[in-house]
Design a protein around this motif. Structure first.
Motif, mmCIF file in Angstrom:
data_model
loop_
_atom_site.group_PDB
_atom_site.id
_atom_site.type_symbol
_atom_site.label_atom_id
_atom_site.label_comp_id
_atom_site.label_asym_id
_atom_site.label_seq_id
_atom_site.Cartn_x
_atom_site.Cartn_y
_atom_site.Cartn_z
ATOM 1 N N ARG A 46 -2.672 7.022 7.489
ATOM 2 C CA ARG A 46 -2.644 5.775 6.724
ATOM 3 C C ARG A 46 -3.967 5.520 6.016
ATOM 4 N N SER A 50 -4.183 5.021 1.984
ATOM 5 C CA SER A 50 -4.505 3.687 1.475
ATOM 6 C C SER A 50 -5.893 3.579 0.864
ATOM 7 N N ASP A 477 0.248 -0.027 0.440
ATOM 8 C CA ASP A 477 -0.579 -0.720 1.423
ATOM 9 C C ASP A 477 -1.432 -1.791 0.742
#
Length: 630
Positions: A46, A50, A477
């Motif tokens: 992630r 992001s 995100d």
């Protein structure tokens, strides 16, 4: 038995509810076990995806990663096909810590995945079949699709949203039938519900959908039932999958074609592929422990490279859609007729500021550029005219396209007549796993099944299980529906006039909303190019696409041709074929600057893009002879 009990409880509850009314990042390899010290695998991935300063590795770097494989150091997985399923497989595999490559003959989403209905649907028609045929298999399809629908919208919130769909009812039996059926659909969705369905009177329906006819041929509308499904920008979602996989460490390369397989001389297992770069003409070998065939309608031709006598499993079906001006449907409300007079489903949906209508379902041959037939376009126009109070004209068709649905038969099934709307995963030849069939809504779980099969086939060693359930795609995100206000308030569109003078322009709401939805949290990078590089002019009158997007997509989204931009990075070819044609010279000019094209290449790009647009049958390029295209 437990599943049957759960189903029984849900159906009982449905009856009760009805009664109640109620920057630059260099190429990174896939994550290994060593990467996991001090943090979970999912949080590390992630973080990569992001990072607003990160950029995907260049196409040259990605191709080098494929060339760098060898018989002693192969990739774990090589994916053939850059559609939704193929890019989904690449993302799933790389986030499990596997070394992954992907090649696509044309461009990401160049086939079926960019020519969809644009709906993320749970399969309300499957629910009808499940109830009337007491078919638990159909009901499982609905549960599964509803789960994936909710997850897809959450994983790409900038590209997907809930859409209310109105179903007109012309007698009180239809009102009760559709209302109860859709209430059951709500209940089966359970926690995956988008919004509750409800009934509207004829008067209320007319206010919500002004072009809907209250009176028709010997019938009066009694009201409508509105339910919710999801809607998406399909090819931008597909490109987002490819970019997310690249950021996670996969080597994804478009315009690269597999021309033959490499086989082990001893056991005949497939150990790699000969690949041709269709931009440079260069050929090279890539080695992999397993190859996943995710070529959609073309998966049979890939299977035949392994075994020329293999039995075809694809039953291609043509789906034609047309695009009409925005006044045909109100913003934020679709129209779906489950059964027309000839038994087909027709719909009109607002999409990117226009109205998309369809669809047909007929046998077709498999081609790279399928074209809609004039009879199919006219069928859609005739079908929707039965439900509207405005004149439906062929001259209003801004664009029309055809997509090929790769309906599949399971090669291991005894009954070859059964064509499945579900997906098929098989390994008929050692080292080659094929995944086909299915639909956009379930691409993620299809990819999961394919990766599981690849791990088993190649005896691979992933560092973890599937992580894509709760993995936001690039741009998702930190995005929220109000993000466009930052662009409108903080950026201007600097525009260069024909005389070379630079003039400022407002980053108006339409342009800001478009950038926010198309690029998510990365939209400010595009807005900065528009402001700082004098690329703030619109590409086509009446559409929010900016010159800056061409430069951004060339730099950061593997946009390698004019067709890549007009069809997949922006949706101009699908929204308005003639407007795309008018924008072509400027698009090619910007791409030539970014990719350093010479005059010959620019001419070639113009000819190829013009030929591509001719397959989209707008009213301008429609040619008739005895009611059919010539």
């Amino acid at each position: 038995m437990a599943a049957t009990a759960r189903l029984s409880r849900r159906l009982c509850a449905a009856a009760l509810a009805a009664a109640a009314g109620g920057a630059v990042l260099l190429y990174q390899p896939a994550l290994s076990a060593n990467d996991l010290n001090g943090g979970s695998q999912l949080s590390l991935i992630r973080q990569r995806i992001s990072d607003l300063n990160a950029a995907v590795p260049s196409r040259a770097v990605q191709e080098s990663a494929l060339i760098g494989s060898s018989p002693v150091n192969p990739l774990d997985v090589l994916v053939i096909g850059g559609g939704a399923t193929g890019c989904g497989v690449a993302l799933d595999a790389v986030t499990r810590g596997l070394r992954v490559g992907l090649v696509e003959r044309e461009d990401f989403s160049s086939g079926t995945s960019s020519r969809s209905t644009k709906l993320i649907h749970g399969g309300v028609r499957y629910l009808e079949k499940a109830v009337f045929n007491l078919d638990y298999g159909q009901l499982k399809l609905v549960f599964h699709a509803l789960e994936e629908r909710k997850q897809l919208i959450e994983n790409a919130p900038h590209l997907c949203h809930a859409l209310p769909c109105m179903t007109p009812c012309f007698n009180w039996f239809e009102v009760v039938y559709y209302w109860m059926g859709l209430k059951m659909y709500d209940l089966v969705a359970g926690p995956r519900l988008l919004h509750l369905s409800r009934y509207y009177s004829a008067q209320e329906s007319s206010e919500l959908f002004p072009t809907l006819a209250r009176k028709g041929k010997d019938r009066n509308m009694k009201g409508t039932v509105v339910y919710y499904d999801g809607q998406m920008n399909d090819s931008r979602l597909n490109v987002g999958l490819a970019l997310t996989a690249a950021l996670a460490g996969a080597a994804v390369v478009n315009h690269a074609e597999v021309i033959s397989f490499l086989k082990d001389e001893v056991d005949e297992r497939i150990i790699g592929a000969r690949i041709r770069d269709n931009l440079s003409g260069k050929e090279f070998d890539t080695y992999a422990k397993v190859i996943v065939n995710a070529a959609g309608p073309f998966c049979d031709s890939v299977r035949k490279m392994a075994d020329k006598d293999v039995r075809p499993i694809i039953c291609p079906s043509s789906g034609v859609h047309i695009v009409l001006p925005d006044y045909y449907s109100p913003e934020g409300m679709g129209l779906i007729v489950p059964k027309t007079k000839d038994g087909r489903v027709v719909f009109m949906l607002p999409w990117l500021g226009r109205t998309v209508a369809g669809t047909t379902d007929s046998n077709t041959s498999i081609t790279l550029l399928p074209e809609p037939h004039e009879d199919e376009i006219q069928f859609i126009l005739d079908a929707i005219s039965d439900y509207l109070n405005v004149k439906v004209r062929r001259t209003d068709v801004l664009s029309a396209w055809s997509g090929i649905r790769p309906l599949a038969t399971d090669p291991s099934a005894k009954n070859t007549e059964s064509i499945s709307r579900d997906h098929v995963v098989c390994e008929e030849y050692p080292g080659l796993v094929t995944i086909t069939g299915g639909k956009w809504t379930t691409y993620r779980s299809m990819a999961e099944d394919a990766v599981n099969a690849a791990i088993k086939s190649g005896k691979l060693s992933p560092t973890g299980n599937c992580l894509t359930h709760n993995l936001r795609l690039i741009g998702g995100d930190g995005w929220d529906p109000a993000s466009f206000t930052v662009l409108a308030q903080q950026y201007v569109r600097m525009k260069k006039t024909h005389g070379g003078k630079v003039v400022p322009g407002v980053m108006d709401t339409a342009a800001a909303k478009h950038l926010s939805h198309a690029y998510g949290s990365l939209a400010e990078r595009v807005a900065a190019i528009a402001q700082n590089e004098n690329l703030g002019k619109r590409l086509a009158h009446g559409y929010p696409f900016l010159e800056a997007e061409v430069a951004y997509c060339a730099r950061h989204e593997y946009c390698e041709s004019a067709v890549d931009f007009i069809a997949r990075r922006s949706r101009l070819a699908f929204l308005d074929t003639d407007a795309a044609g008018r924008a072509l010279p400027r698009i090619i000019e910007i791409l030539a600057t970014e990719h350093k094209w010479d005059r010959s290449r620019k001419k070639q790009e113009f000819q190829k893009a013009t030929g591509f647009l001719e397959t989209f049958k707008s009213s301008k390029n429609a040619q008739f002879h005895d009611g059919k295209h010539t």
